[in-house]
Write a protein that holds these residues in place. Sequence first.
Motif, PDB file in Angstrom:
ATOM      1  N   TYR A 516      -0.384 -10.633  -2.620  1.00  0.00           N
ATOM      2  CA  TYR A 516      -1.568  -9.968  -2.082  1.00  0.00           C
ATOM      3  C   TYR A 516      -1.432  -8.482  -2.405  1.00  0.00           C
ATOM      4  CZ  TYR A 516      -4.464  -7.488   1.270  1.00  0.00           C
ATOM      5  OH  TYR A 516      -5.367  -6.631   1.835  1.00  0.00           O
ATOM      6  N   VAL A 517      -2.420  -7.898  -3.080  1.00  0.00           N
ATOM      7  CA  VAL A 517      -2.347  -6.505  -3.506  1.00  0.00           C
ATOM      8  C   VAL A 517      -3.163  -5.638  -2.550  1.00  0.00           C
ATOM      9  CG1 VAL A 517      -2.858  -4.906  -5.394  1.00  0.00           C
ATOM     10  CG2 VAL A 517      -2.131  -7.235  -5.901  1.00  0.00           C
ATOM     11  N   THR A 518      -2.536  -4.605  -2.000  1.00  0.00           N
ATOM     12  CA  THR A 518      -3.244  -3.791  -1.006  1.00  0.00           C
ATOM     13  C   THR A 518      -4.162  -2.752  -1.623  1.00  0.00           C
ATOM     14  OG1 THR A 518      -1.647  -1.975  -0.870  1.00  0.00           O
ATOM     15  CG2 THR A 518      -1.210  -3.909   0.509  1.00  0.00           C
ATOM     16  N   GLY A 519      -3.870  -2.324  -2.875  1.00  0.00           N
ATOM     17  CA  GLY A 519      -4.656  -1.244  -3.472  1.00  0.00           C
ATOM     18  C   GLY A 519      -4.033   0.118  -3.230  1.00  0.00           C
ATOM     19  N   ASP A 520      -2.893   0.137  -2.556  1.00  0.00           N
ATOM     20  CA  ASP A 520      -2.228   1.403  -2.280  1.00  0.00           C
ATOM     21  C   ASP A 520      -1.014   1.582  -3.167  1.00  0.00           C
ATOM     22  OD1 ASP A 520      -3.313   2.777   0.272  1.00  0.00           O
ATOM     23  OD2 ASP A 520      -3.333   0.632   0.699  1.00  0.00           O
ATOM     24  N   GLY A 521      -0.704   2.859  -3.433  1.00  0.00           N
ATOM     25  CA  GLY A 521       0.539   3.191  -4.097  1.00  0.00           C
ATOM     26  C   GLY A 521       1.628   3.341  -3.058  1.00  0.00           C
ATOM     27  N   CYS A 522       2.859   3.147  -3.482  1.00  0.00           N
ATOM     28  CA  CYS A 522       3.961   3.210  -2.536  1.00  0.00           C
ATOM     29  C   CYS A 522       5.263   3.475  -3.269  1.00  0.00           C
ATOM     30  CB  CYS A 522       4.048   1.863  -1.819  1.00  0.00           C
ATOM     31  SG  CYS A 522       5.290   1.792  -0.540  1.00  0.00           S
ATOM     32  N   ARG A 523       6.181   4.175  -2.620  1.00  0.00           N
ATOM     33  CA  ARG A 523       7.533   4.245  -3.159  1.00  0.00           C
ATOM     34  C   ARG A 523       8.509   3.997  -2.020  1.00  0.00           C
ATOM     35  NH1 ARG A 523       9.756   9.167  -1.924  1.00  0.00           N
ATOM     36  NH2 ARG A 523       8.246  10.660  -1.113  1.00  0.00           N
ATOM     37  N   ARG A 524       9.734   3.712  -2.395  1.00  0.00           N
ATOM     38  CA  ARG A 524      10.721   3.454  -1.351  1.00  0.00           C
ATOM     39  C   ARG A 524      11.907   4.374  -1.563  1.00  0.00           C
ATOM     40  NH1 ARG A 524      11.270  -2.296  -1.271  1.00  0.00           N
ATOM     41  NH2 ARG A 524      12.835  -2.092  -2.862  1.00  0.00           N
ATOM     42  N   ASP A 525      12.384   4.995  -0.503  1.00  0.00           N
ATOM     43  CA  ASP A 525      13.493   5.939  -0.680  1.00  0.00           C
ATOM     44  C   ASP A 525      14.836   5.225  -0.579  1.00  0.00           C
ATOM     45  OD1 ASP A 525      14.136   5.636   1.990  1.00  0.00           O
ATOM     46  OD2 ASP A 525      13.139   7.489   2.611  1.00  0.00           O
ATOM     47  N   LYS A 526      15.902   5.991  -0.732  1.00  0.00           N
ATOM     48  CA  LYS A 526      17.212   5.355  -0.796  1.00  0.00           C
ATOM     49  C   LYS A 526      17.604   4.689   0.521  1.00  0.00           C
ATOM     50  CE  LYS A 526      20.057   9.480   0.170  1.00  0.00           C
ATOM     51  NZ  LYS A 526      19.609   9.463   1.531  1.00  0.00           N
ATOM     52  N   ASP A 527      16.974   5.093   1.591  1.00  0.00           N
ATOM     53  CA  ASP A 527      17.271   4.483   2.882  1.00  0.00           C
ATOM     54  C   ASP A 527      16.436   3.232   3.144  1.00  0.00           C
ATOM     55  OD1 ASP A 527      19.091   6.542   3.579  1.00  0.00           O
ATOM     56  OD2 ASP A 527      17.379   7.844   4.000  1.00  0.00           O
ATOM     57  N   GLY A 528      15.581   2.898   2.186  1.00  0.00           N
ATOM     58  CA  GLY A 528      14.767   1.702   2.367  1.00  0.00           C
ATOM     59  C   GLY A 528      13.440   1.966   3.050  1.00  0.00           C
ATOM     60  N   TYR A 529      13.104   3.218   3.301  1.00  0.00           N
ATOM     61  CA  TYR A 529      11.824   3.528   3.927  1.00  0.00           C
ATOM     62  C   TYR A 529      10.702   3.524   2.894  1.00  0.00           C
ATOM     63  CZ  TYR A 529      14.326   4.853   8.126  1.00  0.00           C
ATOM     64  OH  TYR A 529      15.107   4.834   9.235  1.00  0.00           O
ATOM     65  N   THR A 533       1.654   6.304  -0.820  1.00  0.00           N
ATOM     66  CA  THR A 533       1.228   7.496  -1.555  1.00  0.00           C
ATOM     67  C   THR A 533      -0.296   7.603  -1.665  1.00  0.00           C
ATOM     68  OG1 THR A 533       1.555   6.254  -3.579  1.00  0.00           O
ATOM     69  CG2 THR A 533       3.364   7.682  -2.885  1.00  0.00           C
ATOM     70  N   GLY A 534      -1.009   6.627  -1.123  1.00  0.00           N
ATOM     71  CA  GLY A 534      -2.477   6.683  -1.159  1.00  0.00           C
ATOM     72  C   GLY A 534      -3.055   5.629  -2.082  1.00  0.00           C
ATOM     73  N   ARG A 535      -4.363   5.568  -2.116  1.00  0.00           N
ATOM     74  CA  ARG A 535      -5.041   4.530  -2.884  1.00  0.00           C
ATOM     75  C   ARG A 535      -4.839   4.741  -4.382  1.00  0.00           C
ATOM     76  NH1 ARG A 535      -6.997   0.322   0.300  1.00  0.00           N
ATOM     77  NH2 ARG A 535      -7.995  -0.277  -1.643  1.00  0.00           N
ATOM     78  N   ILE A 536      -4.670   3.644  -5.087  1.00  0.00           N
ATOM     79  CA  ILE A 536      -4.585   3.767  -6.536  1.00  0.00           C
ATOM     80  C   ILE A 536      -5.690   2.973  -7.217  1.00  0.00           C
ATOM     81  CG2 ILE A 536      -2.196   4.464  -6.910  1.00  0.00           C
ATOM     82  CD1 ILE A 536      -1.386   1.611  -6.866  1.00  0.00           C
ATOM     83  N   ASP A 537      -6.706   2.660  -6.440  1.00  0.00           N
ATOM     84  CA  ASP A 537      -7.897   2.087  -7.057  1.00  0.00           C
ATOM     85  C   ASP A 537      -9.011   3.122  -6.911  1.00  0.00           C
ATOM     86  OD1 ASP A 537      -8.204   2.004  -4.336  1.00  0.00           O
ATOM     87  OD2 ASP A 537      -8.289  -0.178  -4.181  1.00  0.00           O
TER      88      ASP A 537
END
Length: 668
Positions: A516-529, A533-537
């Motif tokens: 399931y694709v949310t349409g949002d951008g995301c990254r994960r840091d070294k702690d797993g958080y 980053t906001g919408r990418i559509d």
Amino acid sequence: MPEETRPITKWDSFTMVVPESKDKLFHPPDDLQRDAHVPDFNSYLEIYRKSLEDPEAFWKEVADEFYWKKPATGPMLQYNFDITKGNIYIKCMEGAKTNMCYNVLDRHVKDRNLGEKVAFHWEGNSPEHHLTITYQQLLSRVCRCANVLKKMGVKKGDRVSIYLPMIPELIYTMLACARIGAVHSIVFAGFSSESLCERIMDAQSSVLVTADGVYRGEKLINLKQISDDALEKCGEKAPCSVTKCLVVNHHAVRTKGGTSCNKLQVNMWWDEAMADSPEECEPEWLDAEDPLFILYTSGSTGKPKGVLHTTAGYLLYTSLTFKYVFDHHHDDVYWCTADVGWITGHSYITYGPLANGATSVLFEGVPVYPHIGRFWEIIEKYRVTKFYTAPTAIRMLMKYGQEPLQKFDLSTLRILGTVGEPINPEAWQWYHEVVGQGRCPVVDTFWQTETVGKMINKMLLISESDNSVRILLNLHSSPCFYLCREDMPWPGIMRTVYKSQERFESTYFRKFPGFYVTGDGCRRDKDGYYWITGRIDDMLNVSGHLMSTAEVEAALAQHPAVSEAAVVSRPHKVKGECLHCFVTLKDTKEFNQKLVEELKKQVRDRIGPIATPDFIQNAPALPKTRSGKIMRRVLRQIARNETDLGDLSTLADPKVVEVLFSQRSEAA
Ligand code: WT7
């Protein structure tokens, strides 16, 4: 094939983290943690593992809290989540019969002896207007309303459009629909007549419930007039589906017997209709997968999508996430400042809290009326313990400094929540230190109209779905990531786009089969958080309200002076993002302040005040690829004054960009 960035192997600590300063971790206070439903990370892991390893038992246990007229004959979840294997479907508790309204009201009054417990403290726009509504009172008013709807001819499966402000009648009507199996379609009362018309036509509702008018701060909004206009517009396009209109006489502009809907004499006044309506109404026993409501959300084509939610899965998911994420306890006073017209209000003002027998504040007004300390005054007045609001509201209130808060006692607060858009570090810190006085965990909840409930929560409790969220590199391996949910649905996920299964599948399931694709951008840091980053559509998020570039562009293009328009977002101190619109005018037309005002009004009238653009820029030409596609990435950079534009080789005419840059400061 989609590529995973890095699986989570461990969670380093059971802590919260301040955005962008990851070395600064905050621990929840001991007493909060000790009494929590999920007191520590190990208990979380236990619940979490169970939800993945034995979802059947996990959800069965949640379901056991509720009333089922007939038990399920099928498993807790049946689904196909992989588009390559056929149509997408999700079913929860097939064969079971139940009623949402019974579960959130009668169950408390009849089985749990909570009839006298306060369900809502309603606080009006003016502090002089307030009401306390117990579970027993709520039940009898909902039943009266249900009987009125039935009398108006509403039957199971019929759609009822609701265009009401934040008054108790909004809650009564939605629960009355749930009681008789009608499908509610609530339209936020800030939307324009055009938007209301579009949503009524798509849902083909037979009844519209509205109010005469409402004050937001000092401003009067004449909802009845907007409703009449909407119905008239519906009637111009096709025979209007709405045959009756129930009007709450909330505000003094009541013009009894005056206006009529769609030139038909179909008005009924709420008070008159309720007066002799019986207080008892047998609930309609529905199938677990019968629809509960439709809620429209912006779609990238510009046409709103009717997100359809059904009965049993919605009940399980909202009740569970409310209980765990806000660590709900019997003596809490909970306040979510959202409007019921958005999904946050559906899930976390109405259904989730009521399913838990919670006491909530229902607030009609705005944060700064009649004074800038109104939020804090309400927290003191009702001794609020859990407070849920949007980053936009925090940023707006931050501007007034600490003083307005110091006049009020906020010591009852225990957990603070945010939702709707990414929260910036300054706002997070102010919320934590000034509102929460450094002792309340800040729970940032990421989710969507489509997911119905919270998906990722940065808090002392982590939602059961966390570890199965995946970030996928997009197919071109460009450095943006798609946030997806893998393998298995959760009971609350939307079931389809109303009347458009194809749009449902192509929007959410086709890009990465199995996800399931949310349409949002995301990254994960070294702690797993996770960091959203906001919408990418082609979606814009202004003050936490989602809208599509296409719908704003269409509104602009309707103006006779405009030949083409392109809309992007740029950062805004309070709204998070605001709209920067590029308009190409027809040959003979001149760009001036008067036109700018007209265009802003055009968008406001067409969509609603939330979509009013902050900047309109004259664009003699728009940057396009050779195949004629507008390069919004480039426009976004111009709007944000980012001069390093990267690769422009696909542009048909690179000179266009220079011109737009040079005229950027003239945007008004
Ligand atoms: C979109 C969904 C969630 C109910 C209200 C909005 C954005 C939502 C967060 C958050 C960063 C967030 C996303 C999402 N969003 N919550 N905590 N951090 N972004 O529901 O109108 O369906 O909008 O709101 O972009 O996709 P919605």
